[in-house]
Design an enzyme around this catalytic site. Structure first.
Site: not given
Ligand SMILES: [Zn+2]
Length: 294
Positions: A2-3, A104
């Site tokens: 992710p940016e 998860h």
């Protein structure tokens, strides 16, 4: 990975569920993610009110009523699920990993008002830390981090001062996290194209000898902000069903003007150039040699 715009999208999604609410219960299903959780992690969070949820570069920062801040980094595959009595939301789901099931789910925040926020991370490159609020800027995560690019701090004058006298290529200087924090490869390529600046030009060329901004510096500040703002705006809507071949981005690809468009015609009306790819410091740079002349 992710940016910054994806992280901002996540922050905006989490804000209504978390901000102003007390954490009533914490469940931490393992001792570590990328790093071990801080000692007594769940106990230090239980009962704390989240006064605000902010972002610094690619970190989420929850300011707590206990005098600490919860710092969260999404790593490669970290994501949040928000459950309220009437909805299930996954803000900024930029990366669809097969099998991202409940196995998860590593951290579960139960919040006042019956909301539940779950942190799920298949590859566990994400991490969380608790840091005293009064030394946030000097903590190991933020110390040495450059300017925040999505905000009012970034101006032509400020970039000119940062880059003055530097011989490193513009592209490299823009990716240097000590100068500007959180700008990724895609957004740098797009911003340079819109500002009509050559990625290989020396960073110092946007400033005068005395460090004053040239017109290029003002254009660059503006295009960086535009590109990031547009990516954040796109974040909530079209990203869900898209998985990029290199596993990175979700949605801003419809807005790409040069990135990943090697060999395609330049989108500038009347230009006639062809988008070209070069490699700089091991990363692909896409640009139009006609619009972005040295
Ligand atoms: Zn062009």
């Amino acid at each position: 990975m992710p940016e910054l715009p994806e992280v901002e999208t996540v922050r905006r999604g989490l804000q209504p569920a978390m901000e102003g609410r007390r954490i009533t219960q914490m469940r931490v299903n393992r001792p570590d993610l990328r790093f071990p959780f801080p000692s007594r992690f769940a106990a230090r969070l239980t009962g704390a009110r989240i006064d605000s949820l902010e972002r610094r570069a690619k970190y989420l920062v929850a300011r707590l009523s206990t005098g600490e801040a919860l710092i969260m980094h999404l790593g490669m595959t970290g994501r949040f699920l928000i459950e309220t009595p009437d909805a299930l939301i996954a803000p900024g789901e930029f990366h669809r990993e097969p099998g991202a099931g409940a196995i998860h789910d590593h951290v579960i925040f139960s919040l006042e008002g019956d909301a539940r926020v779950t942190y799920n991370d298949v590859r566990r490159f994400g991490y969380m830390d608790l840091v005293p609020l009064d030394s946030l800027a000097e903590c190991r995560h933020f110390k040495g981090l450059g300017l925040e690019p999505l905000g009012n701090a970034l101006s032509g004058a400020v970039i000119a001062k940062l880059f003055a006298g530097k011989f490193a290529p513009l592209k490299a200087a823009l990716l240097d996290q000590r100068l500007i924090a959180g700008l990724g490869n895609i957004y740098v390529c797009e911003a340079l194209f819109r500002a009509r600046l050559n990625p290989e030009a020396p960073a110092g060329s946007i400033a005068t000898k005395t460090g004053r901004p040239r017109a290029a510096a003002h254009r660059l500040a503006e295009t960086i902000r535009d590109v990031l703002t547009e990516a954040v705006a796109a974040g909530g809507s079209t990203l869900r069903d898209f998985a990029h071949t290199d596993g990175t981005l979700g949605y801003f690809q419809h807005g790409f003007r040069v990135y990943d468009r090697e060999g395609e015609p330049c989108v500038t009306p009347g230009c006639g150039g062809t988008v070209t790819r070069i490699v700089q410091s091991g990363r692909s740079t896409f640009y139009c040699p006609l619009c972005q002349k040295r």
